[in-house]
Design a protein around this motif. Structure first.
Motif, mmCIF file in Angstrom:
data_model
loop_
_atom_site.group_PDB
_atom_site.id
_atom_site.type_symbol
_atom_site.label_atom_id
_atom_site.label_comp_id
_atom_site.label_asym_id
_atom_site.label_seq_id
_atom_site.Cartn_x
_atom_site.Cartn_y
_atom_site.Cartn_z
ATOM 1 N N HIS A 155 -13.489 19.139 6.058
ATOM 2 C CA HIS A 155 -12.521 18.137 6.578
ATOM 3 C C HIS A 155 -11.865 17.701 5.396
ATOM 4 O O HIS A 155 -12.001 17.700 4.296
ATOM 5 N N CYS A 156 -10.330 17.573 5.804
ATOM 6 C CA CYS A 156 -9.456 17.238 4.618
ATOM 7 C C CYS A 156 -8.517 16.258 5.004
ATOM 8 O O CYS A 156 -8.153 15.648 6.309
ATOM 9 N N GLN A 157 -7.770 15.712 3.985
ATOM 10 C CA GLN A 157 -6.746 14.572 4.172
ATOM 11 C C GLN A 157 -5.883 14.864 2.877
ATOM 12 O O GLN A 157 -6.237 15.132 1.864
ATOM 13 N N ALA A 158 -4.593 14.673 3.140
ATOM 14 C CA ALA A 158 -3.543 14.564 2.173
ATOM 15 C C ALA A 158 -2.310 13.744 2.483
ATOM 16 O O ALA A 158 -1.885 13.741 3.547
ATOM 17 N N PHE A 159 -1.962 13.094 1.636
ATOM 18 C CA PHE A 159 -0.656 12.411 1.859
ATOM 19 C C PHE A 159 -0.121 11.848 0.466
ATOM 20 O O PHE A 159 -0.529 11.762 -0.402
ATOM 21 N N PRO A 160 1.310 11.512 0.905
ATOM 22 C CA PRO A 160 2.182 11.261 -0.140
ATOM 23 C C PRO A 160 2.182 9.667 -0.707
ATOM 24 O O PRO A 160 1.730 8.955 0.362
ATOM 25 N N SER A 161 2.341 9.281 -1.803
ATOM 26 C CA SER A 161 2.896 7.965 -2.121
ATOM 27 C C SER A 161 4.280 7.888 -2.666
ATOM 28 O O SER A 161 4.410 7.929 -3.793
ATOM 29 N N PHE A 162 5.334 8.008 -1.858
ATOM 30 C CA PHE A 162 6.679 8.222 -2.319
ATOM 31 C C PHE A 162 7.163 6.820 -2.826
ATOM 32 O O PHE A 162 6.965 6.016 -2.606
ATOM 33 N N GLY A 163 7.937 7.138 -4.211
ATOM 34 C CA GLY A 163 8.683 6.172 -4.760
ATOM 35 C C GLY A 163 9.959 6.218 -3.927
ATOM 36 O O GLY A 163 9.807 6.460 -2.624
ATOM 37 N N ALA A 164 10.940 5.866 -4.559
ATOM 38 C CA ALA A 164 12.466 6.253 -3.881
ATOM 39 C C ALA A 164 12.583 7.571 -3.821
ATOM 40 O O ALA A 164 12.112 8.545 -4.669
ATOM 41 N N GLU A 165 13.020 8.287 -2.693
ATOM 42 C CA GLU A 165 12.519 9.616 -2.285
ATOM 43 C C GLU A 165 13.926 10.393 -2.843
ATOM 44 O O GLU A 165 14.784 10.571 -2.222
ATOM 45 N N ARG A 166 13.886 10.936 -4.370
ATOM 46 C CA ARG A 166 15.022 11.443 -4.957
ATOM 47 C C ARG A 166 14.648 12.398 -6.032
ATOM 48 O O ARG A 166 13.350 12.258 -6.545
ATOM 49 N N ARG A 167 15.153 13.446 -6.250
ATOM 50 C CA ARG A 167 14.786 14.536 -7.110
ATOM 51 C C ARG A 167 14.614 13.935 -8.460
ATOM 52 O O ARG A 167 15.462 13.166 -9.139
ATOM 53 N N GLY A 168 13.614 14.370 -8.935
ATOM 54 C CA GLY A 168 13.281 13.943 -10.641
ATOM 55 C C GLY A 168 12.397 12.655 -10.564
ATOM 56 O O GLY A 168 11.990 12.306 -11.757
ATOM 57 N N ALA A 169 12.311 11.639 -9.700
ATOM 58 C CA ALA A 169 11.491 10.461 -9.668
ATOM 59 C C ALA A 169 10.039 10.922 -9.594
ATOM 60 O O ALA A 169 9.668 11.868 -8.948
ATOM 61 N N PRO A 170 9.258 10.190 -10.127
ATOM 62 C CA PRO A 170 7.786 10.243 -10.107
ATOM 63 C C PRO A 170 7.458 10.126 -8.898
ATOM 64 O O PRO A 170 7.835 9.255 -7.890
ATOM 65 N N VAL A 171 6.503 11.321 -8.384
ATOM 66 C CA VAL A 171 6.034 11.305 -7.013
ATOM 67 C C VAL A 171 4.400 11.409 -7.112
ATOM 68 O O VAL A 171 4.016 12.316 -7.894
ATOM 69 N N THR A 172 3.584 10.697 -6.307
ATOM 70 C CA THR A 172 2.268 10.943 -6.484
ATOM 71 C C THR A 172 1.786 11.273 -5.008
ATOM 72 O O THR A 172 2.228 10.960 -4.247
ATOM 73 N N ALA A 173 0.733 12.295 -4.942
ATOM 74 C CA ALA A 173 0.295 12.705 -3.629
ATOM 75 C C ALA A 173 -1.381 12.629 -3.889
ATOM 76 O O ALA A 173 -1.600 13.022 -4.903
#
Lengths: 188, 387
Positions: free
Chosen positions: A31-49
């Protein structure tokens, strides 16, 4: 249940990396689960998933606060304290960096495994996208599942030359890390 | 067959299985991936539907209204400000008793602008006369999307399927897309008795004066109340076919002898389910998962609260100057009940604030704190001089 947190910048394929890892786990019957925690959605900004892998259905939907593993696609993010927050004791940190593991480990005073993922991707894919190389290293380090599971996950998204190049990249990366080095963490 | 799918892609596939005649939508985060995936299914020749790309949510809802009135199975989806822009049309769709299905990828409403999840949008259109069903996970979102068409067409009422933005729409997880034969068996082709047809002329939405307006409102209210049994039947029959219930009107989970209950809607329920499994040591609690917000199942709620000393109602939307929207509703629903539990109301997880597993224990402690409505996960230090 194994929890993984992926840190990167918008455009590096962080969410895709999370989806690929989860799908690879699914391909091996988990079983699996994956999801993002977007910051402001723009190129170069920190993103966590986030990725969770388990042998049972996964119900919790909170963010991963105490991962067993961190995959860091941009070493510059190591300077943000939140990147390393919550990693369990003895947890593994995989960093996309042209530097050596020893150099990173010394600078940040904690064990880190380096992989020149951008350069490897540039060589083989012709594009500086580090995510698949890092995932291949992660699978080799943890022994969680064979590399073929990742190829299967990629085959849902790509075909032809792109899939071939990614498959070659996955194979090439396995020689860059110590296979099974994180096995005990993954099975704790 | 199990698959690993993103929530939005899964809902798009489920909607496609329902063979909609018309799909009209305008993109807005976090609904976008649903419509993108439907567009892709159409482009790939896997879904034959009239896909109408419109210039606003007002038009999306209007196209769905017109299509439904003309006898098509019609679908749309939106979020947040997009739902607000649809509002006038949403009232018209229910007033004309048209069985449109809409997915609301729940998102906060600005200002300040916020793209993340809470229930402000669907709560803002609470009184628009639509059935509102909430989903705890993506399997429930898939199953509820399919049930929604059947419920809508049986009740001749529109159905809003509420699924938490990002937390469900952007989460890839293991789930099952029912095969086409099963959905065809469950959902026969749509035949609308009041279809607009030049051979049999009739008018919809005409002027109604004071002589009849109260009666139209009475009928609308009655239709929503009557929809409760349709929702229960639709879920029961889906369970017989697929082996899965999506939660009927509500579900009651946890130990029978628990004295403290927590009532919540949407994906929080899933996290609380996980917390209940893992907390044998903490005080036991009863979890009430309210799937049907409209119609509000008053009798079922009272049964669900039987034996509770305290009920903590968890809101993800607040009515400024009052408190939690759901909290007010549940107080009203239980008012006059013999041995009604004491009701406590808190809001959490507003604008995408993460709700950790520990929140379950924190909620069970709310009755002991004996305070009024508040935002439980507020961080007072961030209020600065404003406090």
């Amino acid at each position: 249940m194994i929890e993984v947190r992926i840190h990167g910048r918008g455009g590096q394929g962080n969410v895709v990396a999370a989806y690929l890892l989860a799908t690879a786990a699914f391909e091996t019957g988990r079983h699996c689960q994956a999801f993002p925690s977007f910051g402001a959605e723009r190129r170069g900004a920190p993103v966590t998933a986030f990725v969770r892998i388990a042998d049972h259905p996964i119900r919790r939907r909170c963010q991963v606060a105490t991962p067993a593993f961190l995959v860091v696609q941009d070493a510059g993010l190591l300077h943000i304290p939140a990147t390393l927050d919550g990693l369990i004791a003895g947890g593994g940190i995989l960093v996309n960096s042209p530097r050596t593991s020893a150099e990173l480990t010394q600078e940040y005073a904690r064990p880190m495994t380096a992989l020149p993922a951008t350069a490897l991707a540039q060589d083989i894919l012709g594009r500086p996208v580090p995510n698949v190389a890092l995932l291949s290293a992660f699978l080799a380090l943890t022994g969680l599942m064979p590399a073929e599971a990742l190829v299967k996950a990629l085959a849902h998204r790509f075909k032809g030359d792109v899939l071939d190049r990614n498959t070659r990249l996955i194979e090439a990366v396995t020689h860059h890390v110590a296979a099974g080095a994180w096995k005990e963490i993954a099975h704790a | 067959m199990l698959e690993a799918l993103e929530g939005s892609a899964a809902v798009a596939r489920a909607v496609a299985r329902c063979r909609p005649g018309v799909v009209a939508a305008y993109p807005i985060t976090p609904q976008t991936h649903i419509v993108e995936n439907i567009s892709k299914l159409v482009a790939d020749g896997k879904l034959h539907t009239e896909l109408v790309s419109v210039e606003s949510e007002f038009s999306a809802a209007s196209v769905a209204l017109g299509a439904s009135a003309a006898g098509s199975r019609a679908y749309t989806a939106s979020s947040s400000q997009g739902i607000l822009l649809m509002t006038e049309v949403l009232f018209n769709i229910s007033g004309m008793r048209l069985p449109v299905v809409l997915t609301c990828a729940n998102r906060a409403i600005g200002a300040p602008i916020n793209i993340w999840n809470d229930h402000s949008d669907s709560m803002a259109v609470r009184d628009c006369g639509w059935i509102q069903l909430h989903c705890a996970d993506n399997q429930e979102a898939v199953d509820t999307s399919i049930q929604a068409f059947r419920i809508a067409e049986a009740a001749e009422l529109p159905v809003m399927v509420c699924m938490d933005g990002f937390v469900l729409t952007h989460t890839l997880e293991t789930l099952e897309i029912p095969d086409q034969d099963m959905v065809d068996q469950y959902l026969p082709p749509f035949h609308f008795g009041r279809m607009l047809d030049p051979r049999n002329p009739l008018s919809l939405g005409t002027l109604v004066g004071p002589e009849y307006f109260s009666e139209t409102r009475h009928l609308a209210h009655q239709a929503l109340l009557d929809a409760a049994s349709i929702i229960v039947d639709a879920d029961r029959q889906w369970q017989e076919l697929s082996g899965r219930s999506a939660g009927g009107l509500l579900t009651v989970e946890g130990p029978k002898d628990a004295r403290i209950g927590v009532l919540a809607m949407g994906s929080l329920v899933s996290t609380f389910r996980a917390a209940m499994e893992g907390t044998q040591t903490s005080a036991p609690g009863r979890l009430i998962n309210l799937r049907a917000f409209r119609p509000l199942p008053v009798d079922s709620l009272r049964q669900a609260c039987d034996g509770l000393s305290d009920l903590v109602v968890v809101d993800r939307a607040i009515s400024p100057g009052f408190g939690g929207v759901l909290g007010g509703e549940i107080r009203a629903a239980l008012s006059g009940m013999t041995q009604a539990p004491r009701i406590h109301n808190v809001a959490i997880g507003l604008g995408g604030r993460d709700v950790p597993m520990e929140m379950w224990g924190r909620l069970l402690n709310v009755p002991a704190e004996d305070a009024g409505f508040r935002i439980l996960d507020l961080e007072p230090a961030k209020l600065g001089d404003a406090s």
